[in-house]
Every structure is written in structure tokens, then in C-alpha cells.
Design a protein around this motif. Structure first.
Motif, PDB file in Angstrom:
ATOM      1  N   ALA A 137      42.381   6.505  20.904  1.00 32.14           N
ATOM      2  CA  ALA A 137      42.932   5.163  20.735  1.00 32.14           C
ATOM      3  C   ALA A 137      42.411   4.221  21.808  1.00 32.14           C
ATOM      4  CB  ALA A 137      44.458   5.220  20.772  1.00 32.14           C
ATOM      5  N   SER A 138      42.390   4.705  23.049  1.00 30.30           N
ATOM      6  CA  SER A 138      41.887   3.887  24.159  1.00 30.30           C
ATOM      7  C   SER A 138      40.425   3.526  23.960  1.00 30.30           C
ATOM      8  CB  SER A 138      42.073   4.629  25.484  1.00 30.30           C
ATOM      9  OG  SER A 138      43.439   4.829  25.769  1.00 30.30           O
ATOM     10  N   GLN A 139      39.646   4.475  23.464  1.00 31.63           N
ATOM     11  CA  GLN A 139      38.219   4.218  23.220  1.00 31.63           C
ATOM     12  C   GLN A 139      38.026   3.158  22.135  1.00 31.63           C
ATOM     13  OE1 GLN A 139      35.492   7.742  23.079  1.00 31.63           O
ATOM     14  NE2 GLN A 139      37.366   8.913  23.395  1.00 31.63           N
ATOM     15  N   ILE A 140      38.786   3.263  21.066  1.00 35.71           N
ATOM     16  CA  ILE A 140      38.660   2.299  19.974  1.00 35.71           C
ATOM     17  C   ILE A 140      39.047   0.899  20.445  1.00 35.71           C
ATOM     18  CG2 ILE A 140      39.643   1.591  17.753  1.00 35.71           C
ATOM     19  CD1 ILE A 140      39.831   4.597  17.071  1.00 35.71           C
ATOM     20  N   ILE A 141      40.160   0.807  21.152  1.00 41.50           N
ATOM     21  CA  ILE A 141      40.623  -0.499  21.633  1.00 41.50           C
ATOM     22  C   ILE A 141      39.627  -1.075  22.634  1.00 41.50           C
ATOM     23  CG2 ILE A 141      42.437  -1.648  22.966  1.00 41.50           C
ATOM     24  CD1 ILE A 141      44.422   0.299  21.626  1.00 41.50           C
ATOM     25  N   ALA A 142      39.040  -0.218  23.473  1.00 40.46           N
ATOM     26  CA  ALA A 142      38.044  -0.679  24.438  1.00 40.46           C
ATOM     27  C   ALA A 142      36.811  -1.226  23.728  1.00 40.46           C
ATOM     28  CB  ALA A 142      37.659   0.463  25.370  1.00 40.46           C
ATOM     29  N   VAL A 143      36.391  -0.579  22.650  1.00 37.57           N
ATOM     30  CA  VAL A 143      35.238  -1.064  21.873  1.00 37.57           C
ATOM     31  C   VAL A 143      35.537  -2.454  21.301  1.00 37.57           C
ATOM     32  CG1 VAL A 143      33.927  -0.721  19.737  1.00 37.57           C
ATOM     33  CG2 VAL A 143      34.303   1.198  21.290  1.00 37.57           C
ATOM     34  N   LEU A 144      36.724  -2.625  20.771  1.00 39.97           N
ATOM     35  CA  LEU A 144      37.079  -3.880  20.115  1.00 39.97           C
ATOM     36  C   LEU A 144      37.278  -5.020  21.107  1.00 39.97           C
ATOM     37  CD1 LEU A 144      39.625  -2.529  17.492  1.00 39.97           C
ATOM     38  CD2 LEU A 144      37.221  -3.095  17.136  1.00 39.97           C
ATOM     39  N   HIS A 145      37.694  -4.694  22.322  1.00 34.66           N
ATOM     40  CA  HIS A 145      37.983  -5.725  23.316  1.00 34.66           C
ATOM     41  C   HIS A 145      36.942  -5.753  24.439  1.00 34.66           C
ATOM     42  CE1 HIS A 145      41.932  -6.902  21.724  1.00 34.66           C
ATOM     43  NE2 HIS A 145      42.075  -5.626  21.398  1.00 34.66           N
ATOM     44  N   ALA A 146      35.771  -5.215  24.183  1.00 33.17           N
ATOM     45  CA  ALA A 146      34.716  -5.201  25.205  1.00 33.17           C
ATOM     46  C   ALA A 146      34.339  -6.626  25.580  1.00 33.17           C
ATOM     47  CB  ALA A 146      33.498  -4.446  24.687  1.00 33.17           C
ATOM     48  N   PRO A 147      34.232  -6.923  26.880  1.00 31.92           N
ATOM     49  CA  PRO A 147      33.890  -8.286  27.322  1.00 31.92           C
ATOM     50  C   PRO A 147      32.567  -8.791  26.749  1.00 31.92           C
ATOM     51  CG  PRO A 147      34.650  -6.943  29.165  1.00 31.92           C
ATOM     52  CD  PRO A 147      34.473  -6.014  28.003  1.00 31.92           C
ATOM     53  N   LYS A 253      26.272  -2.092  16.499  1.00 28.61           N
ATOM     54  CA  LYS A 253      26.672  -1.076  17.474  1.00 28.61           C
ATOM     55  C   LYS A 253      28.175  -0.823  17.416  1.00 28.61           C
ATOM     56  CE  LYS A 253      22.928  -2.074  20.750  1.00 28.61           C
ATOM     57  NZ  LYS A 253      22.584  -2.639  22.080  1.00 28.61           N
ATOM     58  N   ILE A 254      28.957  -1.895  17.271  1.00 27.46           N
ATOM     59  CA  ILE A 254      30.407  -1.733  17.233  1.00 27.46           C
ATOM     60  C   ILE A 254      30.837  -0.987  15.973  1.00 27.46           C
ATOM     61  CG2 ILE A 254      32.612  -2.951  17.086  1.00 27.46           C
ATOM     62  CD1 ILE A 254      31.379  -5.136  18.847  1.00 27.46           C
ATOM     63  N   PHE A 255      30.316  -1.393  14.832  1.00 28.90           N
ATOM     64  CA  PHE A 255      30.672  -0.707  13.585  1.00 28.90           C
ATOM     65  C   PHE A 255      30.237   0.756  13.612  1.00 28.90           C
ATOM     66  CE2 PHE A 255      31.259  -4.909  11.502  1.00 28.90           C
ATOM     67  CZ  PHE A 255      32.442  -4.646  10.834  1.00 28.90           C
ATOM     68  N   ASP A 256      29.057   1.020  14.163  1.00 24.69           N
ATOM     69  CA  ASP A 256      28.579   2.407  14.239  1.00 24.69           C
ATOM     70  C   ASP A 256      29.438   3.239  15.189  1.00 24.69           C
ATOM     71  OD1 ASP A 256      26.606   1.713  12.470  1.00 24.69           O
ATOM     72  OD2 ASP A 256      24.997   1.584  13.950  1.00 24.69           O
ATOM     73  N   ALA A 257      29.871   2.623  16.294  1.00 25.39           N
ATOM     74  CA  ALA A 257      30.744   3.323  17.247  1.00 25.39           C
ATOM     75  C   ALA A 257      32.092   3.627  16.604  1.00 25.39           C
ATOM     76  CB  ALA A 257      30.934   2.479  18.504  1.00 25.39           C
ATOM     77  N   ASP A 308      20.773 -10.229   7.501  1.00 24.00           N
ATOM     78  CA  ASP A 308      20.156 -11.472   7.028  1.00 24.00           C
ATOM     79  C   ASP A 308      19.704 -11.345   5.576  1.00 24.00           C
ATOM     80  OD1 ASP A 308      19.479 -14.108   7.336  1.00 24.00           O
ATOM     81  OD2 ASP A 308      17.478 -13.722   8.131  1.00 24.00           O
ATOM     82  N   GLY A 309      20.494 -10.607   4.810  1.00 28.69           N
ATOM     83  CA  GLY A 309      20.214 -10.446   3.394  1.00 28.69           C
ATOM     84  C   GLY A 309      19.103  -9.475   3.054  1.00 28.69           C
ATOM     85  N   LYS A 310      18.538  -8.803   4.063  1.00 31.44           N
ATOM     86  CA  LYS A 310      17.393  -7.915   3.829  1.00 31.44           C
ATOM     87  C   LYS A 310      17.806  -6.466   3.581  1.00 31.44           C
ATOM     88  CE  LYS A 310      14.586 -10.823   6.865  1.00 31.44           C
ATOM     89  NZ  LYS A 310      13.846 -10.896   8.151  1.00 31.44           N
ATOM     90  N   GLY A 311      19.058  -6.127   3.831  1.00 32.90           N
ATOM     91  CA  GLY A 311      19.518  -4.755   3.652  1.00 32.90           C
ATOM     92  C   GLY A 311      19.013  -3.844   4.749  1.00 32.90           C
ATOM     93  N   GLY A 312      19.197  -2.546   4.558  1.00 30.02           N
ATOM     94  CA  GLY A 312      18.730  -1.578   5.544  1.00 30.02           C
ATOM     95  C   GLY A 312      19.802  -1.064   6.471  1.00 30.02           C
ATOM     96  N   TRP A 313      20.996  -1.635   6.382  1.00 25.30           N
ATOM     97  CA  TRP A 313      22.116  -1.156   7.206  1.00 25.30           C
ATOM     98  C   TRP A 313      23.397  -1.330   6.411  1.00 25.30           C
ATOM     99  CZ3 TRP A 313      26.473  -3.813   8.971  1.00 25.30           C
ATOM    100  CH2 TRP A 313      27.293  -3.097   9.869  1.00 25.30           C
ATOM    101  N   GLU A 314      24.271  -0.331   6.484  1.00 26.68           N
ATOM    102  CA  GLU A 314      25.549  -0.392   5.784  1.00 26.68           C
ATOM    103  C   GLU A 314      26.690   0.043   6.697  1.00 26.68           C
ATOM    104  OE1 GLU A 314      25.301   2.077   2.344  1.00 26.68           O
ATOM    105  OE2 GLU A 314      24.100   0.628   1.201  1.00 26.68           O
ATOM    106  N   ILE A 315      27.847  -0.509   6.454  1.00 30.26           N
ATOM    107  CA  ILE A 315      29.052  -0.090   7.161  1.00 30.26           C
ATOM    108  C   ILE A 315      29.414   1.316   6.685  1.00 30.26           C
ATOM    109  CG2 ILE A 315      31.533  -0.544   7.405  1.00 30.26           C
ATOM    110  CD1 ILE A 315      30.830  -3.547   7.160  1.00 30.26           C
ATOM    111  N   GLY A 316      29.812   2.181   7.631  1.00 31.19           N
ATOM    112  CA  GLY A 316      30.058   3.588   7.324  1.00 31.19           C
ATOM    113  C   GLY A 316      31.245   3.845   6.410  1.00 31.19           C
ATOM    114  N   THR A 317      31.283   5.053   5.883  1.00 28.40           N
ATOM    115  CA  THR A 317      32.314   5.415   4.907  1.00 28.40           C
ATOM    116  C   THR A 317      33.723   5.449   5.509  1.00 28.40           C
ATOM    117  OG1 THR A 317      31.882   7.768   5.334  1.00 28.40           O
ATOM    118  CG2 THR A 317      30.703   6.747   3.503  1.00 28.40           C
ATOM    119  N   LYS A 318      33.842   5.844   6.774  1.00 30.06           N
ATOM    120  CA  LYS A 318      35.170   5.899   7.401  1.00 30.06           C
ATOM    121  C   LYS A 318      35.730   4.490   7.619  1.00 30.06           C
ATOM    122  CE  LYS A 318      34.676  10.343   9.766  1.00 30.06           C
ATOM    123  NZ  LYS A 318      34.647  11.018  11.081  1.00 30.06           N
TER     124      LYS A 318
END
Length: 341
Positions: A137-147, A253-257, A308-318
Motif C-alpha cells: 500500500a505504501s509503495q502504491i501511494i508513493a508512486v501516485l504521490h511522487a513529487p 512508468k507509473i502505469f507499468d509500476a 500520440d495515436g501511434k499505438g505500441g503501448w497498452e495499460i496492463g490487465t490488472k
């Protein structure tokens, strides 16, 4: 204890003192707190609310800065434990960090602690149940609130001249100018006199004045970019570069983390918990800025903006499964009834 807000601006009554939530309905972190209030089952009469219009710079009013010197929203002002009796003069403290506010609300209403509560709704415990879960939980919150990642900058960001022109001539440009004028007014306006000598204005407290001057400089820097022309490349190019990095790199990076940290379907498993509240409001904001809505298609809007509309990256299943579960919750539908923000 239950949450019992009392607005320090309202006259004293003989009722049990309440806490007051200073918030803005379109603020990311205010949404986190509103989701918490819903999920914890607080009754609407158990706390008072006061809207602080951040689009007009009300969060930089000296009276608000005395509560929260950072000028951020939300702020929760709560009565202290020793002054809950109506016949005793009440004392209050301000909680200004959104993480601390959520934890306070979670602890203040539980199946074993419902002092003065009027709500009969369930009061689920949202804190992680184990040390291992608390660590995640601390790791997730830290990712979301990273300066390094500022949700407000995502809203202000422009990757090219076309985006910049649209934002400068739209609501964001109006907002920046309104904040500029508000801060200038606060700096120029003397504060109210003291009780002993009400006719003699008191100067701004040095800490308040310093914050206002810092915010004034920040606002001026943004406005200089928003009001710049194509010939002002020295102003524009660093702003464009930061905007591109925010969308094309930082968000990925945030979504992948998050994908690696989420247990599924919620962050820590089958039950909603504290980090979920932070993540719901964060994704809702990103989807909103990307032009999406509170549905599964909203994630496609984010993917389109990031690539930028070019594709090549997707948000993960989780993350997808998390968003699908989140948008079905009654708390989500109530807090975002008028759309994402």
C-alpha cells in the motif's frame, strides 16, 4: 470517534462540535477524501463542508493559508478528543495531508467506534490487514504521490503550439489569470485589525506573505508561457519538452509500476482498501485530462494520448480490472456523478 466537523466560521451552537472539510469538487485529492467518506459510511450530517474555489485562487486567501500554509486542498479541521462535549470551549487541529486525512477518516469510524454517529451504514476497515499489505500500500501511494509527477501539471501541459493556444484561450488560461489577480489582491489588502485595536490593520504574517510571493512567481512563470508567441522559443520549448516527457514517459512508468504492484481486482486483493481510494481519483484525473469518461473506453483515451495515436503501448490487465471494479462502485458514481475531473 466519529468525524464531527465544525466550521470555525460559523457561530457556536450547543450541538456536538463537528469537523469541517475544506475542499474543491474538481480537485483530485478532494475526490480521494470524498470517496473515503462514502466508503466509510459517514452520514452527511456528521461533518460540514466548505468549498474553496481553487479556480479563483481562494486557496491562497490568508484566512485559508492560516489553516493550510501550502494552499492545497483538501484540509480537514477536526475537534480534539478532549473537547467533544458541547459545554466545553472547543479546540481544533487542521489535517492538511491527503494521506493523513484518509487514515484519520478510516480510524474515526469503525464497527467498534461510532461515537455520536448518526449513520447506520457499514463502517469497513480500509487499512491494510497485514504488514506485507501495508508495505505494498505504501509503495502504491508513493508512486501516485511522487513529487516528480504533478497531476496539476498534466492538466496544464501542452506538447506543441496548437495545444498551448487551446489551453491559453480556454478555461485554464482564465483560471491562471484569476489566480494571478487573487494573489495580487491578497498581497495588497491589509488583514483585519486585532480585537484590541480593530481599526489598525495588521500586516500579513511573514510566512503567509512568503507563500503568496512564491505562488505569485509560479503563476507568473506559467502565464508567461501561456501568453507567449511562437517567437518565444526559449519559454516554450522547455515547457513543451516537459509536457512530452510527462505524457510519453512518466505516465507509462507509473502505469507499468502499478501493474506490477496491484494484486487484483483491487490493489491488495478482493477487498477495497486505502490505496484504492488514491488510485481511483488518480486514474479518473488522468482519464479526464486525456478526454475520456468514467468507463472502460476511458483507458483507451489515455493510451491514445500517451502514444500520440501511434499505438505500441497498452495499460496492463490488472489496472484494467481495477478500473472496471472501481467504476461500478456506488462511491465512484456519486463522487463523479457530474463527470470525471
Amino acid at each position: 470517534m466519529s468525524l464531527h466537523p465544525h466550521s470555525h466560521l460559523a457561530p457556536m451552537t450547543n450541538s456536538v462540535p463537528k469537523a469541517v472539510l475544506y475542499f474543491h469538487p474538481k480537485s483530485v485529492e478532494s475526490a480521494t477524501v470524498l470517496l473515503t467518506l462514502e466508503e466509510k459510511g459517514y452520514g452527511s450530517d456528521e461533518f460540514d463542508t466548505k468549498v474553496v474555489d481553487i479556480t479563483k485562487g481562494e486557496n491562497f486567501a490568508p484566512s485559508y493559508l492560516r489553516l493550510n500554509i501550502t494552499g492545497s486542498v483538501p484540509t480537514l479541521v477536526v475537534p480534539t478528543n478532549k473537547t467533544l462535549a458541547p459545554e466545553i470551549e472547543n479546540k481544533y487541529r487542521a489535517i492538511t495531508d491527503v494521506k493523513a486525512i484518509v487514515e484519520f477518516l478510516d480510524k474515526s469510524r469503525s464497527t467498534n467506534s461510532r461515537t455520536h454517529t448518526t449513520s447506520t451504514a457499514p463502517a469497513p476497515t480500509l487499512a491494510p490487514a497485514t504488514i506485507a499489505d501495508a508495505n505494498v500500500a505504501s509503495q502504491i501511494i508513493a508512486v501516485l504521490h511522487a513529487p516528480a509527477f504533478d497531476p496539476l501539471f498534466l492538466l496544464l501541459a501542452a506538447r506543441n503550439a496548437e495545444e498551448l493556444s487551446a489551453k491559453a484561450n480556454g478555461p485554464l488560461g482564465v483560471r491562471l489569470r484569476a489566480v494571478r489577480d487573487a494573489i495580487a489582491g491578497y498581497l495588497a489588502e491589509p488583514t483585519a485589525g486585532s480585537a484590541d485595536d480593530a481599526d489598525v490593520p495588521k500586516p500579513l504574517h511573514h510566512r503567509v506573505k512568503k507563500v503568496l510571493e512564491e505562488k505569485q512567481a509560479d503563476n507568473a512563470a506559467l502565464l508567461s508561457v501561456y501568453q507567449s508567441t511562437e517567437s518565444d522559443s526559449a519559454l516554450r520549448q522547455p515547457f513543451f519538452a516537459r509536457s512530452v516527457t510527462t505524457w510519453d514517459s512518466d505516465l507509462k512508468k507509473i502505469f507499468d509500476a502499478l501493474e506490477k504492484l496491484i494484486a487484483g481486482p483491487y490493489t491488495l486483493g478482493d477487498q477495497l482498501s486505502i490505496p484504492d481510494l488514491h488510485l481511483i481519483s488518480w486514474i479518473a484525473h488522468v482519464v479526464h485530462v486525456a478526454g475520456g469518461e468514467g468507463n472502460m473506453a476511458g483507458l483507451a483515451s489515455v493510451e491514445k494520448e500517451v502514444t500520440d495515436g501511434k499505438g505500441g503501448w497498452e495499460i496492463g490487465t490488472k489496472v484494467r480490472a481495477f478500473w472496471e471494479a472501481a467504476i461500478e462502485r456506488k462511491s465512484f458514481q456519486k463522487v463523479y456523478a457530474d463527470g470525471l475531473h
